[in-house]
Scaffold this active site. Structure first.
Site, short mmCIF file in Angstrom:
data_model
loop_
_atom_site.label_atom_id
_atom_site.label_comp_id
_atom_site.label_asym_id
_atom_site.label_seq_id
_atom_site.Cartn_x
_atom_site.Cartn_y
_atom_site.Cartn_z
N ASP A 102 71.84 -37.92 30.33
CA ASP A 102 72.25 -36.74 29.57
C ASP A 102 71.00 -35.87 29.42
O ASP A 102 70.01 -36.30 28.82
CB ASP A 102 72.74 -37.21 28.20
N ASP A 203 73.66 -30.79 28.99
CA ASP A 203 74.12 -30.40 27.65
C ASP A 203 74.22 -28.88 27.52
O ASP A 203 73.28 -28.16 27.89
CB ASP A 203 73.10 -30.94 26.64
N GLU A 262 78.26 -29.64 30.71
CA GLU A 262 78.97 -29.52 29.43
C GLU A 262 79.01 -28.05 29.06
O GLU A 262 77.98 -27.40 28.97
CB GLU A 262 78.25 -30.32 28.33
N HIS A 335 81.18 -38.32 22.01
CA HIS A 335 80.46 -38.57 20.76
C HIS A 335 80.59 -37.42 19.76
O HIS A 335 80.07 -37.53 18.66
CB HIS A 335 78.99 -38.83 21.08
N ASP A 336 81.23 -36.33 20.16
CA ASP A 336 81.41 -35.18 19.26
C ASP A 336 82.85 -35.04 18.77
O ASP A 336 83.16 -34.09 18.03
CB ASP A 336 81.04 -33.88 20.01
C1 NOJ Z 1 76.35 -30.93 22.68
C2 NOJ Z 1 76.19 -32.38 22.37
O1 NOJ Z 1 77.27 -33.08 22.90
C3 NOJ Z 1 76.10 -32.51 20.85
O2 NOJ Z 1 76.15 -33.84 20.42
C4 NOJ Z 1 74.84 -31.83 20.41
O3 NOJ Z 1 74.79 -31.82 18.99
C5 NOJ Z 1 74.76 -30.38 20.91
N1 NOJ Z 1 75.17 -30.25 22.28
C6 NOJ Z 1 73.36 -29.89 20.81
O4 NOJ Z 1 72.55 -30.51 21.78
#
Ligand code: NOJ
Length: 566
Positions: A102, A203, A262, A335-336
């Protein structure tokens, strides 16, 4: 190594995301680590996944659990050492899997030496590596809001300027318009590829090119700061920067790689451009439209509940838009996101397993690369959060603080947090029924869900009816059925609020994927063309192996995949 059919190998692959902090703790400090992951590779091989996406393990102050990197060329001691990382890569490959890192390069940590230098003086050579601006009429340079509440700008007394951070103030945005920044990122990528990794999940990579002049975004009444997607998403140079990156990093490099972007807020038109192989940018997008359908106008904690027709409309639109060109990932969880069985399914005891399997079925039947987030394959549920103090994530903590500061509705805030806080995804992986779900012998950084006494890997792995077994079967199908990769996609009963159904077709074969996403039974006319079709996979016991009638009786959360010749 597993030989996959298609030269574009990731089209028939299934990815498993590991959030290292919560996966497996080998040393009893309550935080998962690389040695813990190494100890669980047999489990992943048994599940059958092809690729591991590892959330960040680089050196980091951990303000955002590693999404704030202070050294891109080292492993955080919390997780282990570079030597252990090399062992992990070797062992992943021995198990016939691949490893994707990542990479967080829209921003760094404020403790990264680049930023430490950049903030030290206006004429430091690294000043222009970040985005610094003068105050505008004594206040922030514009009205952009941070994803983590408040302004996206922080004032620096020492040099009398603000710096931009789309996320936390400890995550300053890099200035990708500076060619030295782009070169530095490319060097980091080459360094990890030389260590044997198989690609990157980048990311928020569609945020790297900001609109010229950083203009205000249209205001929203009652909000001082607004998330300015029009100011940073899919900006003017993003395609050039990604094509340059791919050219410089991958030209002449042999091996099986996968590049995932992402991309919050990405449009289907843009996604096609990012993932058109002819343009040489990325392989697939990871987009968020379908996991935003239950959000109200006040943002992610303004939870509305699910309208299945709206969810289907979104995913079907993406299926159609990328049918000819481009590629999408398929996911419910990461994870979000809160746990899908508690969000779009039904985690009451009588429907928990069936709804977890039904949702998996409709997702894995579509076109795209399926992603499984740790514990999803067990049907892990949301955590029973009751108080604000139980939430650790800075997004949740900042949101709650700002609600209190502005005299907002505390009860509604707590309900929103319980339903969608990112910590729901981050509680320890449930390995067994023992203390702390078998995740750690110490004190876990987040408590294990109390349901780990019955919901755990040990209980499921031997059972042929488990959620785990259903995921295993879906992953096997993805590998064995070219139609899941290449078949065209046609939605059926698109506006039905309870039934999810579609077909996949190639010239010689057709599949019907159908699920009752609710508790009341339904009888569905599927037509005579499906009489005699074979049941490839069902999620309930006793479903006949062949369909014998033009209609199906579907009980609560009944999900099936039928296959027939054309
Ligand atoms: C996306 C990530 O998935 C998330 O967990 C993170 O807080 C933000 N980008 C900032 O890097």
């Amino acid at each position: 190594m597993k030989v996959l059919r298609d030269p574009v190998w990731w089209k028939s692959a299934v990815v498993y995301q590991i959030y290292p902090r919560s996966f497996a703790d080998s040393d009893g400090d309550g935080i998962g680590d690389l040695a813990g992951i190494i100890g669980r590779l047999d489990y992943l091989a048994t599940l059958g996944v092809d690729v591991i996406w590892l959330s960040p393990v680089y050196r980091s102050p951990q303000a955002d659990n590693g999404y704030d990197i202070s050294d891109y060329r080292d492993i955080d001691p919390l997780f282990g050492t570079l030597a252990e990382f090399d062992t992990l890569v070797a062992k992943v490959h021995e198990h016939g899997m691949k490893l994707v890192m990542d990479l967080v390069v829209n921003h760094t940590s404020d403790e990264h030496p680049w930023f430490v230098e950049s903030r030290s003086s206006r004429d430091n050579p690294k000043r222009d590596w970040y985005i610094w601006r003068d105050a505008h009429e004594g206040a922030e340079p514009n009205n952009w809001g941070s994803f983590f509440t408040g302004s996206a700008w922080t004032w620096e007394q020492t040099t009398d300027q603000y710096y931009l951070h789309l996320f936390d103030s400890k995550q300053p945005d890099l200035n990708w318009d500076n060619p030295q920044v782009r070169k530095a990122v490319q060097d980091i990528m080459v360094w990890w590829l030389d260590r044997g990794v198989n690609g990157f999940r980048m990311d928020v990579i569609n945020f790297i090119s900001k609109t010229e002049g950083l203009p205000d975004t249209p205001p929203i009444p009652g909000q001082r700061f607004v998330i300015a997607f029009d100011g940073f998403a899919d900006g003017p140079h993003v395609h050039d920067y990604l094509a340059e990156m791919t050219r410089n990093v991958f030209s002449g490099r042999d091996g099986d790689f996968m590049m995932v972007g992402e991309m919050p807020g990405v449009t289907t038109e843009q996604a096609r451009l990012y993932t058109d192989q002819a343009r040489g940018e990325l392989d697939m997008v990871f987009q968020f439209e379908h996991v935003s359908v239950d959000q109200g106008p006040a943002g992610k904690f303004d939870y509305l509940g699910l309208d299945l027709a709206v969810l289907k409309r979104s995913l079907h639109r993406w299926q159609a838009a990328l049918a000819e060109t481009g590629w999408n990932s398929l996911y419910w969880n990461n994870h979000d996101q809160p746990r899908v069985v508690s969000r779009f399914g039904d985690d009451a005891p009588e429907y928990w397993a069936a709804s977890a399997k039904a949702l998996a079925t409709v997702l894995h039947g579509m076109r795209g690369t399926p992603f499984v987030f740790q514990g999803e394959e067990l049907g892990m549920t949301n955590y029973p959060f009751r108080t604000a103090q139980e939430h650790k994530d800075l997004e949740a903590v900042n949101f709650y603080k700002s609600v209190l500061e502005h005299g907002g509705d505390e009860g509604a805030a707590l309900a929103g947090l319980a339903k969608v806080s990112r910590d729901n995804a981050r509680t320890p992986m449930q390995w067994d029924a023992g203390p702390n779900a078998g995740f750690t012998t110490g004190d876990p950084w987040l408590p294990a869900n109390p349901n780990s006494t019955w919901l755990n890997a040990a209980a499921q792995i031997e059972s042929k009816d488990s959620v785990f077994a259903h995921y295993q079967a879906l992953i096997r199908l993805r590998h064995e059925s070219p139609i899941l990769v290449d078949g065209d996609f046609t939605p059926l009963m698109a506006e039905d609020p309870q039934i999810w159904a579609y077909t996949r077709r190639t010239p010689g074969r057709k599949l019907l994927v159908i699920a009752n996403c609710g508790c009341s039974p339904r009888t569905i006319e599927i037509g005579r063309e499906w009489i005699g079709a074979d049941l490839l996979l069902g999620n309930l016991p006793n479903t006949p192996a062949t369909s014998t009638s033009p209609s199906l009786d579907l009980i609560a959360w009944d999900a099936r995949i039928y296959s027939a010749e054309r």
